[in-house]
Motif scaffolding. Sequence first.
Motif: not given
Length: 859
Positions: A242-243, A245, A247-249, A268-270, A273, A332
Amino acid sequence: MISAAADSRQQLRAEEILRQRERQIYRRIDRMFAVLMMVQWLGAVATALCVSPRTWSGATSEVHPHVWYAFWAGGALASLPVWLAWRRPGDTITRYTIAVAQMLFSSLLVQVSGGRLETHFHVFGSLAFLAAYRDWGVLMVATALVSADQLIRGIFWPLSMFGVATADHWRWIEHTGWVLFEDLFLLITMRKSTEEMRNNALQTALFESHHADLHRYSEQLHRSFEKERSIIEGSLDAVVELDARGKVLNWNGPAERLFGWTVAEAIGSQLEELVIPEHDQQRYLAGLRQLTESPAGSQVHQRFEMECVARGGRQFAVELAIVSIQGSEETTFCAFVRDITDRKSHELDMRRAMEESEAANRTKSEFLANMSHEIRTPLNSILGFAELLVRNADEGDERTRRDYADTIRTSARHLMELINNVLDLSKIEAGKMQVERARFSPHQVIAEVVSLLRVRAIEKGIVLNYRWDGPIPETVTTDPHRVRQLLINLVGNAIKFTEQGSVMIVAGVAREGDRGLLTLEVRDTGIGIEPSKLSDIFHPFVQADSSMTRRYGGTGLGLAICKNIAAALGGDLSVDSQLGRGTTFTAKLEIGDLRHVRMFEAPPDAATGDYVDRPISANLQGVRVLLADDGETNRKLIQVFLSRHGAEVQTVENGEMACRIALAEQFDVVLMDMQMPQMDGYAATRKLRSLGFLKPIIALTAHAMKGDREKCTFAGCSGYLSKPVNVDELIRAVEVAAGLELRHDELVKQEKEKKIKRALAGPIRSSLPTEDEMLREIVAEFVESIPARLDAMERALADEDYEELQRHVHGLKGSGGTAGFTCLSEVSAELESYAAARKGDQAAALLGELREMEPLIVV
């Protein structure tokens, strides 16, 4: 030290590169001069032809010698350099040979041109070409050769060198000076070129070193990356990068399988969520913020359990561990997700198992307390009344003494019943309870149980009776001993918990297709059972109420044993109860096919009567018995029992003495206790058999589990009795082992012979009402089948196929009784026992009797 070594390696590599490049230059220039030699050869010939093609002598002319000189000398000069350039390019000898040949070609051109000034420039061109080697030695050899040529020919043959008949002797110095002047510039150029080549080689070496370092570093990075990727992809856990924020890396394979989202869909998804349910999102985000706000360089991680949701909505428990990774540009996070659904389930199962184990321990503790009480009660009676007999407390009164003895026997039987219950339960729990299948009268078994327990009911002032609900089968097929045990436990419990009223056994049969079911209901008007306790009463060591145990006694084993007996007999045991009003236990047992079984409307007039414990009558006169037992009491009791029936008994204390005496004297039977000091019964039996002892050896053992009989048989025993020894079974076993079983069966056999003689005196008719057309047809069909049945029996006996014989006899026995021919069933029953024992002579005799009866059997 490391830097100096690296510089040294680079210098060596630069020298190697320089030598490689020099050799490449040498080879390339060698090939260039090979071509140039051929061109110069042709050029020399062409020059000779142009300048002086022919020579004249008066009016005649011929080819000028210069032409032939150019042709042959030029060919000779070109041949060796060309061959060397082809076969040994780059070698030192090749380039020096080329240098000499090149300068000689310049001399040749000067000569064939007649010393023209233009051809002298070929010398300067040749030196320039030779300078391309960048080898000052080659240039010096060429310079020396051209200087010598100009000196010698300038002095002796000036015409061939300078084109004049006479020339100044110092003119060659002028030409040589110009050559040296050119050499100066050429040497300067060669030096600069060589330095450039050397610097270039050093730069190349440095570049190669840096490239190798970069390649190694790249390989290390690649291996590190591949190792990390393999670890992540091969991990059993889902790994998500994850970054800051959230968000999936990155998203590994196990994450795809766990959550159902592909890498392309997840990146790119949270994360919250994508896989975290709403009720856990705030806790996850708070943990992520704590990691984000942690000081730079600190190793902070969060580990907690939470719910996750997979694609499709399935929720499951996970353990989530998030670790921060400090980078040069941004921080990260790496999240490790593990499905702990199974672990949670196992933890719940473990808690339940622990609770059940604790409950079982409490229950077993209560059972041990109850068992201690139950065992001590009859044991006190046995010891107390035995002490009274020893002290002559009866004062010689025979009636009082018998009363004491009856009390001791009753208490001992009660104690034996407790022990048998424990053994039965241990067999059940070990999966070793065995059942048999045999035909018997259910009415007989029920009547015996009622007779046995009626005294106990009368003592409590309650009524014990039984009735049939519907038709009564003459016989059923199941295990009569287990049915009797089931009824005794159920009826005994009913009597125990009933203070007033009655206990009733209601029996009936039902058909389910070809299968028959025997239903036995035991109804009482006792205290009843609470509804919440009904599911527990069939568990071992459990009673409906522990206070009932203190009031009524018992071990809590009876109903558990009954439940397992019913299941082993292909049925079930259920209970229905109302607190304070009574209880009904219902046992349904599989009893085989009832289609050919005679049914009665009322109980048959069979010799059921009351169950009476009558002592066996036997005559063991003249039978010598050797008894080996380490227990003095056992030896005394068995000796008394056998002696009272006429046997002569000699006792020993261990297996070693038994072996010695059995081989020294004559005995008809050996009774061998299997557990003795010095030498046990197993070893003693094996030793006797190995020494040729052939007399019967009957095992006496307190072990009554499955496999004990087989163990004794394997050791060489011919019989088996379990302790405590039943007197009737003991006497019967000794009688059979000594070959006296005919005495015991004599009256039965005589009675059977009388029946057969009476039957042979006239026609034998069925006892069924054959005036009924349907019954008459069944009887007639059976009568017609008798000859074929007997033929099959005779063939089986002739082939000594006793299993086949037993099968046919069993069919005749059952069918004969069903068709109303009791005499056939009686003879067949005895024939079946001989077939099972593989006694051919006795079986043949009875088969002959059946043949005599065959023609007399009519419808």
